[in-house]
Design an enzyme around this catalytic site. Structure first.
Site, short mmCIF file in Angstrom:
data_model
loop_
_atom_site.label_atom_id
_atom_site.label_comp_id
_atom_site.label_asym_id
_atom_site.label_seq_id
_atom_site.Cartn_x
_atom_site.Cartn_y
_atom_site.Cartn_z
N HIS B 44 -0.96 24.33 24.82
CA HIS B 44 -1.57 23.01 24.94
C HIS B 44 -3.08 23.16 25.11
O HIS B 44 -3.58 24.23 25.48
CB HIS B 44 -0.99 22.29 26.15
CG HIS B 44 0.37 21.71 25.90
ND1 HIS B 44 1.03 20.94 26.82
CD2 HIS B 44 1.20 21.78 24.83
CE1 HIS B 44 2.21 20.57 26.34
NE2 HIS B 44 2.34 21.07 25.13
N GLU B 46 -5.09 21.95 27.33
CA GLU B 46 -5.55 22.22 28.69
C GLU B 46 -5.41 23.70 29.03
O GLU B 46 -6.30 24.30 29.65
CB GLU B 46 -4.75 21.40 29.72
CG GLU B 46 -4.84 19.90 29.55
CD GLU B 46 -3.68 19.34 28.73
OE1 GLU B 46 -3.35 19.94 27.67
OE2 GLU B 46 -3.10 18.33 29.14
N CYS B 79 1.19 21.37 32.19
CA CYS B 79 -0.27 21.44 32.31
C CYS B 79 -0.75 20.92 33.66
O CYS B 79 -1.75 21.40 34.20
CB CYS B 79 -0.93 20.65 31.18
SG CYS B 79 -0.80 21.52 29.60
N ALA B 149 -6.92 5.13 -4.97
CA ALA B 149 -8.25 5.36 -5.56
C ALA B 149 -8.35 4.41 -6.74
O ALA B 149 -7.66 4.57 -7.74
CB ALA B 149 -8.39 6.81 -6.01
N SER B 163 -6.53 8.62 -15.67
CA SER B 163 -7.16 8.27 -14.41
C SER B 163 -8.18 9.32 -13.99
O SER B 163 -8.64 9.32 -12.85
CB SER B 163 -6.09 8.13 -13.31
OG SER B 163 -5.39 9.35 -13.17
N THR B 191 4.75 9.72 -11.05
CA THR B 191 3.49 10.46 -10.88
C THR B 191 3.77 11.95 -10.96
O THR B 191 3.03 12.71 -11.59
CB THR B 191 2.85 10.11 -9.52
OG1 THR B 191 2.60 8.70 -9.50
CG2 THR B 191 1.56 10.86 -9.30
N LEU B 199 -0.86 18.64 -5.46
CA LEU B 199 -0.74 18.06 -4.11
C LEU B 199 -1.12 19.05 -3.02
O LEU B 199 -0.61 18.99 -1.92
CB LEU B 199 0.69 17.52 -3.87
CG LEU B 199 1.20 16.49 -4.88
CD1 LEU B 199 2.61 16.06 -4.53
CD2 LEU B 199 0.29 15.28 -4.96
N GLY B 268 2.57 6.58 -7.32
CA GLY B 268 1.90 5.49 -8.01
C GLY B 268 2.20 4.13 -7.42
O GLY B 268 2.57 4.00 -6.25
N THR B 271 5.68 3.46 -5.85
CA THR B 271 5.85 4.15 -4.58
C THR B 271 5.08 3.43 -3.47
O THR B 271 5.60 3.20 -2.38
CB THR B 271 5.36 5.61 -4.72
OG1 THR B 271 6.14 6.24 -5.74
CG2 THR B 271 5.50 6.38 -3.42
#
Lengths: 335, 335
Positions: B44, B46, B79, B149, B163, B191, B199, B268, B271
């Site tokens: 963690h 901390e 913690c 986009a 595109s 797509t 990706l 696309g 989706t």
């Protein structure tokens, strides 16, 4: 010059065939005269400011958004002469006059009379403030603003055509203010018949500033034939409840003879596409609401774009502001 | 706290099932320890900061973006205990832990050990920084960001689907940075098959941060039947050249068991519509290029909106910035 630009903006959409000029006369740090081109184009801004300043003009500095005119006309004397006669010591202009009758001759005339001169102060803003005048001078047509009010995903209506409301009240009020700055407003025939829009200015105190209305469509009484450069046909009454004159324009290229230096194009998608395809849009007013619509009516129809590369480099963001919960973006066509 | 938030952001998309916390320890105006939740959730923040500060922690103030945990686990001590043992004088947290195992008990434990505590400093920012953890806690699913986009008129491609490119290089680089902050990325089958998108994260130094890839489609080998809450099917190799695992998800509601607290949905239109219709989008990343496309592919398909009034009041603008010639706007779903 900032004050002169603000004064000049008062005349926007009302001074055709003259540019909407603003003028401030300053003496010993004090404003002694303010003027702007009056409706119809006369008196000129300088004449109004000089009349206000009177004898105090002697030795003063005159700030004006456009080079003073050097040509007498039947409608009044040349401003350069008026300024010299008033004993103004110095003239500061934002831009030289693009009118071939003046084009530097205003300053020549002032210098010959012993008045100092300078230009180029806040030039870009001044050129924008005269966009209508300049479009008329350079291209023989009005300056064209395309207004779109869309969702974040670029829709202007639901699939059934409903579009009340996408943007909120502050954005709609701003759109009415924009109408008051244009001599003419145009919609497509589809929008005209579907929405029966009033296309007027509904802002307190500006009701008298409603623009001439035009429809992009062949006039029902017209016989056809190629577009001419003569004035478009006009109806005294078209559709229920409309009593003001309406112009019928059968193609974007026919906007040239419109009696207007500023034309506001307000939808729909096919009309927007027609003006964009003809590369006749100089300014884009984009009101965007923070909503998503999904399936619905697109803002712009087919503009014949075949390659994305051709779409780039055309639009420059001039201004962006919040209007209530909506955003306004103003883009300018790079030319 | 600003520094702690920035440190916490380093872990975003890598600390599942733990929140990406940041921590700074200050003594006499000097930073003596900095920490952030490490990949996989341990140590963690901390613990890391305390280890760095060492014996100097005695009497210091510890700033942390989330209330210190009070529960021991097989992976490490609580913690709150570590902080008390180190002799820290005061703990300032941005938010109380929404984890029911802690929920105020961290502070209780600290107070019992004589450590002063306060919370609520920059709370809204901190809640946003843990959006994934909180979505998992509250809704049992990842925090979902939808990336679009578009052109100014909301198009994501020409009619033929091209595109490349709508947005410029700085916007595309930013989109890759966003990918590195998500454990999983999802596209629609259309797509996936049309663009064969990698990706991945193509930014120098962040190549190792590519998210798990998911496709919204029924798995070709799946027999059908209703969506279950079990893990979605996985392919070792799907499509030419793809060697990393790909998850197949047949409906947005099936994202719940995804091994990710942050899911990035990238096109696309169908989706996007599927996730919006299911009201599963928490954040909208809107990259907009200053171009007009006209006829073309819309960003979002049918989301079943029947009344414009229902579209309002859902999205709140969080951030707007210029990326080269493009604009990025970030909207947050109001819940």
């Amino acid at each position: 010059m900032g004050a002169a630009l603000a004064l000049g903006a008062r005349g926007r959409g009302r001074t055709t065939p003259n540019p909407n000029v603003g003028c401030v006369i300053v003496k010993e740090g004090r404003v002694i005269g303010r003027g702007w081109t009056q409706p119809g184009g006369r008196p000129h801004a300088e004449a109004m400011a000089l009349a206000q300043a009177g004898a105090e003009s002697r030795g003063a500095t005159l700030y004006v958004t456009l080079e003073p005119c050097a040509h007498r006309s039947e409608r009044g004397p040349a401003c350069a002469d008026l300024i010299a006669e008033a004993g103004v010591a110095r003239v500061v202009a934002a831009v030289e006059d693009p009118d071939s009758r003046t084009a530097g001759r205003g300053f020549e005339r002032l210098r010959a009379a012993g008045v100092a001169g300078a230009s180029g102060v806040r030039q870009a803003e001044a050129l924008r403030s005269f966009a209508g005048f300049i479009a008329r001078q350079r291209h023989g047509r009005p300056h064209v603003t395309l207004k779109l009010a869309t969702s974040l995903d670029g829709r202007i209506a639901l699939p059934d055509g409903s579009s009340r409301w996408i943007t909120g009240e502050p954005a709609r009020a701003h759109a009415h203010l924009e109408r008051s700055r244009h001599e003419a407003i145009l919609v497509g025939r589809g929008t005209w018949e579907a929405d029966a829009p009033k296309l007027d200015v509904r802002l307190e105190g500006l009701e008298g500033r409603s623009p001439i209305r035009a429809i992009l469509a062949r006039h029902p009484r017209e016989s056809g034939g190629p577009p001419s450069s003569s004035a478009p046909p006009m109806d005294e009454q078209v559709g229920p409840g409309f009593r003001r004159d309406v112009l019928w324009i059968d193609s974007p290229v026919r906007v040239h003879p419109l009696p207007a230096d500023h034309l506001l194009v307000e939808g729909g998608a096919e009309t927007a596409a027609a003006f964009l395809s003809a590369d006749l849009v100089d300014r884009l007013l984009l009101y965007r609401a923070p909503i998503l619509i999904g399936a619905g009516k697109a803002a712009i129809g087919d503009i014949g774009l075949a390659d994305l590369a051709d779409a780039h480099g055309r639009w420059h963001l001039l201004d962006a502001r919040q209007l209530g919960s909506d955003r306004l973006e103003v883009y300018e066509r790079r030319r």
